[in-house]
Design an enzyme around this catalytic site. Sequence first.
Site, PDB file in Angstrom:
ATOM      1  N   LYS A 192      65.225  59.572 -48.181  1.00 57.08           N
ATOM      2  CA  LYS A 192      65.474  59.070 -46.816  1.00 57.08           C
ATOM      3  C   LYS A 192      66.952  59.148 -46.466  1.00 57.08           C
ATOM      4  CE  LYS A 192      61.696  56.005 -45.851  1.00 57.08           C
ATOM      5  NZ  LYS A 192      61.135  54.704 -45.636  1.00 57.08           N
ATOM      6  N   ARG A 218      58.109  46.747 -31.447  1.00 56.14           N
ATOM      7  CA  ARG A 218      56.864  47.482 -31.706  1.00 56.14           C
ATOM      8  C   ARG A 218      57.197  48.930 -32.027  1.00 56.14           C
ATOM      9  NH1 ARG A 218      54.579  46.398 -25.924  1.00 56.14           N
ATOM     10  NH2 ARG A 218      56.813  46.666 -25.660  1.00 56.14           N
ATOM     11  N   GLU A 219      56.463  49.512 -32.954  1.00 54.92           N
ATOM     12  CA  GLU A 219      56.650  50.938 -33.217  1.00 54.92           C
ATOM     13  C   GLU A 219      56.242  51.711 -31.969  1.00 54.92           C
ATOM     14  OE1 GLU A 219      54.758  52.111 -36.910  1.00 54.92           O
ATOM     15  OE2 GLU A 219      55.514  50.301 -37.864  1.00 54.92           O
ATOM     16  N   ASN A 266      52.726  36.959 -34.038  1.00 61.84           N
ATOM     17  CA  ASN A 266      51.864  38.097 -34.372  1.00 61.84           C
ATOM     18  C   ASN A 266      50.396  37.669 -34.436  1.00 61.84           C
ATOM     19  OD1 ASN A 266      53.794  40.031 -34.375  1.00 61.84           O
ATOM     20  ND2 ASN A 266      53.829  40.391 -36.580  1.00 61.84           N
ATOM     21  N   LEU A 307      45.382  42.710 -23.964  1.00 62.64           N
ATOM     22  CA  LEU A 307      43.979  42.453 -23.617  1.00 62.64           C
ATOM     23  C   LEU A 307      43.214  43.766 -23.517  1.00 62.64           C
ATOM     24  CD1 LEU A 307      43.976  39.591 -20.931  1.00 62.64           C
ATOM     25  CD2 LEU A 307      43.242  39.482 -23.313  1.00 62.64           C
ATOM     26  N   CYS A 327      51.801  45.490 -39.393  1.00 61.36           N
ATOM     27  CA  CYS A 327      52.125  44.074 -39.155  1.00 61.36           C
ATOM     28  C   CYS A 327      50.913  43.179 -38.920  1.00 61.36           C
ATOM     29  CB  CYS A 327      53.095  43.963 -37.996  1.00 61.36           C
ATOM     30  SG  CYS A 327      54.709  44.591 -38.446  1.00 61.36           S
ATOM     31  N   LYS A 373      48.356  42.605 -41.859  1.00 64.37           N
ATOM     32  CA  LYS A 373      49.002  41.953 -43.014  1.00 64.37           C
ATOM     33  C   LYS A 373      49.469  40.536 -42.668  1.00 64.37           C
ATOM     34  CE  LYS A 373      53.570  43.429 -43.343  1.00 64.37           C
ATOM     35  NZ  LYS A 373      54.300  42.248 -42.969  1.00 64.37           N
TER      36      LYS A 373
HETATM   37  C1  UDX Z   1      59.186  46.020 -41.843  1.00 62.23           C
HETATM   38  C2  UDX Z   1      59.451  44.633 -42.390  1.00 62.23           C
HETATM   39  O1  UDX Z   1      60.563  44.537 -43.058  1.00 62.23           O
HETATM   40  C3  UDX Z   1      58.206  43.969 -42.792  1.00 62.23           C
HETATM   41  O2  UDX Z   1      58.420  42.734 -43.368  1.00 62.23           O
HETATM   42  C4  UDX Z   1      57.511  43.815 -41.514  1.00 62.23           C
HETATM   43  O3  UDX Z   1      56.404  43.015 -41.643  1.00 62.23           O
HETATM   44  C5  UDX Z   1      57.128  45.197 -41.035  1.00 62.23           C
HETATM   45  O4  UDX Z   1      58.252  45.915 -40.796  1.00 62.23           O
HETATM   46  P1  UDX Z   1      59.012  48.488 -42.285  1.00 62.23           P
HETATM   47  O5  UDX Z   1      60.384  48.732 -41.765  1.00 62.23           O
HETATM   48  O6  UDX Z   1      57.869  48.881 -41.448  1.00 62.23           O
HETATM   49  O7  UDX Z   1      58.881  46.969 -42.704  1.00 62.23           O
HETATM   50  O8  UDX Z   1      58.823  49.060 -43.756  1.00 62.23           O
HETATM   51  P2  UDX Z   1      59.129  50.495 -44.318  1.00 62.23           P
HETATM   52  O9  UDX Z   1      59.103  51.499 -43.226  1.00 62.23           O
HETATM   53  O10 UDX Z   1      58.258  50.629 -45.507  1.00 62.23           O
HETATM   54  O11 UDX Z   1      60.654  50.370 -44.767  1.00 62.23           O
HETATM   55  C6  UDX Z   1      61.123  49.633 -45.829  1.00 62.23           C
HETATM   56  C7  UDX Z   1      62.296  50.415 -46.435  1.00 62.23           C
HETATM   57  O12 UDX Z   1      62.943  49.610 -47.398  1.00 62.23           O
HETATM   58  C8  UDX Z   1      61.895  51.709 -47.133  1.00 62.23           C
HETATM   59  O13 UDX Z   1      62.662  52.783 -46.640  1.00 62.23           O
HETATM   60  C9  UDX Z   1      62.195  51.461 -48.607  1.00 62.23           C
HETATM   61  O14 UDX Z   1      62.588  52.614 -49.317  1.00 62.23           O
HETATM   62  C10 UDX Z   1      63.312  50.428 -48.504  1.00 62.23           C
HETATM   63  N1  UDX Z   1      63.480  49.580 -49.692  1.00 62.23           N
HETATM   64  C11 UDX Z   1      62.412  48.967 -50.246  1.00 62.23           C
HETATM   65  C12 UDX Z   1      64.742  49.370 -50.198  1.00 62.23           C
HETATM   66  O15 UDX Z   1      65.717  49.923 -49.714  1.00 62.23           O
HETATM   67  N2  UDX Z   1      64.886  48.528 -51.261  1.00 62.23           N
HETATM   68  C13 UDX Z   1      63.833  47.935 -51.874  1.00 62.23           C
HETATM   69  O16 UDX Z   1      64.019  47.203 -52.847  1.00 62.23           O
HETATM   70  C14 UDX Z   1      62.551  48.167 -51.351  1.00 62.23           C
HETATM   71  C1  UDX Z   2      53.496  44.406 -33.600  1.00 67.40           C
HETATM   72  C2  UDX Z   2      54.097  43.376 -32.637  1.00 67.40           C
HETATM   73  O1  UDX Z   2      53.719  43.671 -31.285  1.00 67.40           O
HETATM   74  C3  UDX Z   2      55.611  43.330 -32.771  1.00 67.40           C
HETATM   75  O2  UDX Z   2      56.143  42.290 -31.965  1.00 67.40           O
HETATM   76  C4  UDX Z   2      55.971  43.075 -34.237  1.00 67.40           C
HETATM   77  O3  UDX Z   2      57.365  43.115 -34.422  1.00 67.40           O
HETATM   78  C5  UDX Z   2      55.325  44.103 -35.128  1.00 67.40           C
HETATM   79  O4  UDX Z   2      53.904  44.120 -34.911  1.00 67.40           O
HETATM   80  P1  UDX Z   2      53.227  47.067 -33.661  1.00 67.40           P
HETATM   81  O5  UDX Z   2      52.258  46.788 -34.765  1.00 67.40           O
HETATM   82  O6  UDX Z   2      54.309  48.068 -33.872  1.00 67.40           O
HETATM   83  O7  UDX Z   2      53.952  45.699 -33.203  1.00 67.40           O
HETATM   84  O8  UDX Z   2      52.396  47.557 -32.369  1.00 67.40           O
HETATM   85  P2  UDX Z   2      51.548  46.838 -31.218  1.00 67.40           P
HETATM   86  O9  UDX Z   2      51.837  47.553 -29.961  1.00 67.40           O
HETATM   87  O10 UDX Z   2      51.696  45.377 -31.222  1.00 67.40           O
HETATM   88  O11 UDX Z   2      50.040  47.217 -31.621  1.00 67.40           O
HETATM   89  C6  UDX Z   2      49.398  46.693 -32.783  1.00 67.40           C
HETATM   90  C7  UDX Z   2      47.945  47.141 -32.827  1.00 67.40           C
HETATM   91  O12 UDX Z   2      47.177  46.473 -31.829  1.00 67.40           O
HETATM   92  C8  UDX Z   2      47.740  48.643 -32.570  1.00 67.40           C
HETATM   93  O13 UDX Z   2      46.716  49.117 -33.429  1.00 67.40           O
HETATM   94  C9  UDX Z   2      47.301  48.689 -31.133  1.00 67.40           C
HETATM   95  O14 UDX Z   2      46.553  49.830 -30.799  1.00 67.40           O
HETATM   96  C10 UDX Z   2      46.464  47.411 -31.035  1.00 67.40           C
HETATM   97  N1  UDX Z   2      46.341  46.860 -29.681  1.00 67.40           N
HETATM   98  C11 UDX Z   2      47.444  46.425 -29.013  1.00 67.40           C
HETATM   99  C12 UDX Z   2      45.073  46.738 -29.099  1.00 67.40           C
HETATM  100  O15 UDX Z   2      44.050  47.104 -29.705  1.00 67.40           O
HETATM  101  N2  UDX Z   2      44.973  46.174 -27.853  1.00 67.40           N
HETATM  102  C13 UDX Z   2      46.056  45.732 -27.157  1.00 67.40           C
HETATM  103  O16 UDX Z   2      45.878  45.231 -26.032  1.00 67.40           O
HETATM  104  C14 UDX Z   2      47.329  45.865 -27.755  1.00 67.40           C
END
Ligand code: UDX
Ligand code: UDX
Length: 445
Positions: free
Chosen positions: A36, A155-156, A209, A251, A261, A264
């Site tokens: 990365k 949000r992603e 969440n 909705l 997220c 989990k």
């Molecule tokens: C995040 C949050 O941190 C998590 O708690 C939240 O619920 C969801 O979003 P996210 O950024 O999606 O996680 O995770 P990921 O894309 O897997 O990135 C984590 C990064 O941390 C990875 O690049 C991994 O290589 C790095 N990592 C992990 C470290 O640098 N050190 C470690 O010890 C473990």
């Molecule tokens: C979520 C939270 O929105 C964000 O605040 C937190 O930091 C991380 O988790 P994310 O998981 O990236 O963000 O996307 P989100 O747009 O919330 O969607 C989550 C899931 O719910 C997706 O599978 C989406 O398709 C679904 N969704 C969302 C529905 O089925 N219906 C809706 O009305 C909205």
Amino acid sequence: MKNLCVIGSGYVGLVTGTCFADLGNNVTLVDIDQRKIDLLKQGEMPIYEPGLAEVVERNTAAGRMHFTTSYEEGLKDSEFVFICVGTPSGVDGEADLQYVRSAATTIAKTMKKSLIVINKSTVPVGTGDWTTEIIESNQPEPIDFAVVSCPEFLREGSAIADFMNTDRTVFGSTNREAAEKVAELYAPLDAPTVITDIRTAEMIKYASNAFLATRISFINEISIICERLGADVTEVARGMGIDKRIGPHFLQAGIGFGGSCFPKDVKALANMAQTHGMHPQLLNAVMEINAFQRRQITLKVRELLGGNVNGKTVGVLGLAFKQNTDDTRESPSLTVIRSLLNQGATVKVYDPVAMDNASEEVTGMTLCDNSYSVAEGSDALLVLTPWNEFKNLDMNRIFSAMNNPILIDGRNMYDPDMMREMGFVYRGVGRGFNGEGIMAEDGGD
Ligand code: UDX
Ligand code: UDX
């Protein structure tokens, strides 16, 4: 300008670091994954997130972003360090804190001067205190530090805009002064701020969440009832959402929520309740409805293909858990695909950006270059991720390419009347029609 270090360059860490650099700070991103870091140094993004590459490029060119695998380098001049490592689900649904532990331990062993340690990862209530203990017990000699919880709400798919236009920022600490210093970093965003104790801040993230996930499961349950009773859930949601007390967001009925997220975090909150002797009835129902909603799609295909998918060809559009991301973690689409493959179907798939990640999780899918190749010869077509490009397909071409014009719209993207006029056997989610329930129209089950 402040010097910041961000540990973890995943979806949350990379976006957080990039946005802070764009706000004029000097940011060093640390990740244990050499691949990365190498990609980032070459100006390549390890994830797909709209708009991210341009902002990283701009800030790297301005000398405000640095990438390294070394904690020493990251912490050298930093006053703040953000922990943004993943917190996946453990065996019983609890949050697995091994990466947070590892980050906190290494910070403790590496820090040379006073530091504010900010937890952005979603962590169980009480983790702030635990992090403090880990740092204290791993420091070679005592150096002043404070731990602040600052949950991330982005949000992603819309992460940069969500960071920059956040509805609120939340800071929790036993050290008010430290929380206020972190709040100052966010001051340019001009968002309403909550400064509170650390456990409350940690709970705000889980409760937010879980509440959003509850809204989705609520509307999904309503969708099942609508389907049976001949109502249209999209209109029901619109009619409900205009009421200011309810609001229109989260909705949309569909195939259930996925991603790294909601699934989990609901599980982890339920697990926290259970381990403290409570029975989280609502949270359990939210998860149960979510699993049922994914299954419904497979049941619909099976029913429309005469009770069996064995030997049939099913096309699937969309593999990511939502649009505008390459993330397939807990993607409902992959649950449906696994089930169809297990039942003997041939599954042809296409996604604009998530094909590589999906192929790492599921084997046996037939990968196609575009939506029309997926439709070619398919006995049913399932649209499972609401990408914009699927909204504007040439549906006549899709119709002609298919072996059997069954269209299952898992995200209610198409006009049911229009699809039926074109000749499709159309099924949305929660869309009964002509005052008839869908199951009733088909002669019941
Ligand atoms: C995040 C949050 O941190 C998590 O708690 C939240 O619920 C969801 O979003 P996210 O950024 O999606 O996680 O995770 P990921 O894309 O897997 O990135 C984590 C990064 O941390 C990875 O690049 C991994 O290589 C790095 N990592 C992990 C470290 O640098 N050190 C470690 O010890 C473990
Ligand atoms: C979520 C939270 O929105 C964000 O605040 C937190 O930091 C991380 O988790 P994310 O998981 O990236 O963000 O996307 P989100 O747009 O919330 O969607 C989550 C899931 O719910 C997706 O599978 C989406 O398709 C679904 N969704 C969302 C529905 O089925 N219906 C809706 O009305 C909205």
